[in-house]
Scaffold this motif. Sequence first.
Motif, short mmCIF file in Angstrom:
data_model
loop_
_atom_site.label_atom_id
_atom_site.label_comp_id
_atom_site.label_asym_id
_atom_site.label_seq_id
_atom_site.Cartn_x
_atom_site.Cartn_y
_atom_site.Cartn_z
N ASN A 155 0.82 -1.22 0.00
CA ASN A 155 0.00 0.00 0.00
C ASN A 155 0.84 1.26 0.00
O ASN A 155 0.41 2.31 0.46
CB ASN A 155 -0.92 0.01 1.22
N SER A 158 -0.84 4.33 -1.23
CA SER A 158 -2.21 4.56 -0.79
C SER A 158 -2.33 5.91 -0.10
O SER A 158 -1.34 6.52 0.32
CB SER A 158 -2.66 3.45 0.17
N ARG A 443 -10.02 -2.60 -2.84
CA ARG A 443 -9.71 -1.41 -2.06
C ARG A 443 -10.93 -1.01 -1.23
O ARG A 443 -12.06 -1.01 -1.71
CB ARG A 443 -9.31 -0.25 -2.97
N VAL A 448 -5.70 -1.70 0.88
CA VAL A 448 -5.71 -2.62 -0.25
C VAL A 448 -5.62 -4.05 0.28
O VAL A 448 -4.71 -4.38 1.05
CB VAL A 448 -4.55 -2.35 -1.22
#
Length: 503
Positions: A155, A158, A443, A448
């Motif tokens: 991630n 992210s 997601r 994730v």
Amino acid sequence: AELEKEGLPYLLESRESLVDHPAVKPLYFLLSYLDSGDYLALLKFLRSDLVGISRRELKWFLTGKTAIEEFLAGGGLPGEAGNNPNLKRLLPVLQEIKHLQGLAWDQLTTALIERFGLIPLYRENSGALKNIYQFFKVMRSFPCLQEFLDYLAENRESEELRQVGVKEEKAVKLMTIHKAKGLSFGTVLFYWKPSARSGREGGHMEFFVTFDRDFSVVEDYLLTHSRYRQLFDLLGLPYAAEEKRRELMEEINNVYVALTRPEKNLFLYIEGPRRLAPETPGANWGDNESYGFYEPALLAGAQVASLCNLVSGKKLGEFQPAKAVPQEEEMDHPELQPYFAPAAFPLAEVERINRNKEFGTDLDRQKKKSDGLAAHLYLEQIKKNTEAEREYGRRLALARFGNILGPERVAAVTARVEELLSTRPELFASTPHRRVFTEYEIREDGRVYRIDRMIVDDEKKEILILDFKTGETKEESQLDEYRRVVQAKTGGKYQVKTEFIDL
């Protein structure tokens, strides 16, 4: 550098990953070493600002790798190593790292803060402290180091792992035009070099593509070498001209964004061309077509007859200072320390982690982890369990992990995978009513979830989630989380089942 010389505080606005923040990256390297024994990660930590070993010391750490690893693994130092001046200076640091290796997870965050002096080091840098705090906040939400590092790896880009900005009134914010989109500021200083789009120098391959109006269909394309650009006009090829037009439109858009960010004051600094000839008005920009393109707009905006009049500057209107804002009381940074305290986990969870902790050598742990990665890579290629898919999986695993594990160990891993393919063929067959998804990402709320294998039976309205394990701890809570997320995404229309698969 110039702002620092003048003693002006500044902030670098960034949308980069939290892991890449200069104050966080050393911690990430250290944790990576503690998890896998990666000596390169250890060297990166030692070269960081937290330790700052010199090049000469780095050379010694490379040549003395065996002695250092033996010391960190619990052994003593050879006589010649113990007398080395490079090591004497850094011995306390190595002893601290050695101490960290024996700490329980719930003690690690506090130890990192206290033993490496993070708060005193960044006392004057509130941006660094905020990002360090965010890093530890995420870290505390995981029950063990391996799960935390796996999350960072999956991630990294992210939203949760974005760097944290700092609101500070008396500081210069440095950012690109793209990062300034949608924002506004009282005063903006824009340094502009018209048509700074030089591209790559020298010979290189180029790829041109033309889409339809909806950008859904490729209408034409060309793969060529830059040396042939001079032939485009002769052959009637529009690619270079179209690329130049798109670049110009992008530049105009960027200039518009920059000029419309200020609310009160704009300072515009335009870099002049190399051949500036103020003694000959009208030719003052030489033959630079980029400046010539913008000349009418610049003359009208600055209300001058010639660009020569702008060499010494031009002032329009009066500067409007910002209203004074009451300053917040200065934060006593040492008081931040309680916020870095580790989160409390249920005793049963901590005991489970300790029971399953691997006590093998760092090299063994790294190889076992690579075994699992090789097996997952092989299985990722299997959709219908055909011989062609198996052969491709073998070749890919050998190419990726042959240098790390050796051909024989990779062959042993692929043999275990193929035994599973043969004994459980129902898990790897694809039918018209069954769809197979490998390494499938879902997601939710910035996180994730990566599912090893998901089989969707549209006829029976069933979904089977498989999680492959190569001697690792089985976390039932992980499968429960997968089940919850998939059920939420499918609106409860499918019955979701889960299963661990041993390799």
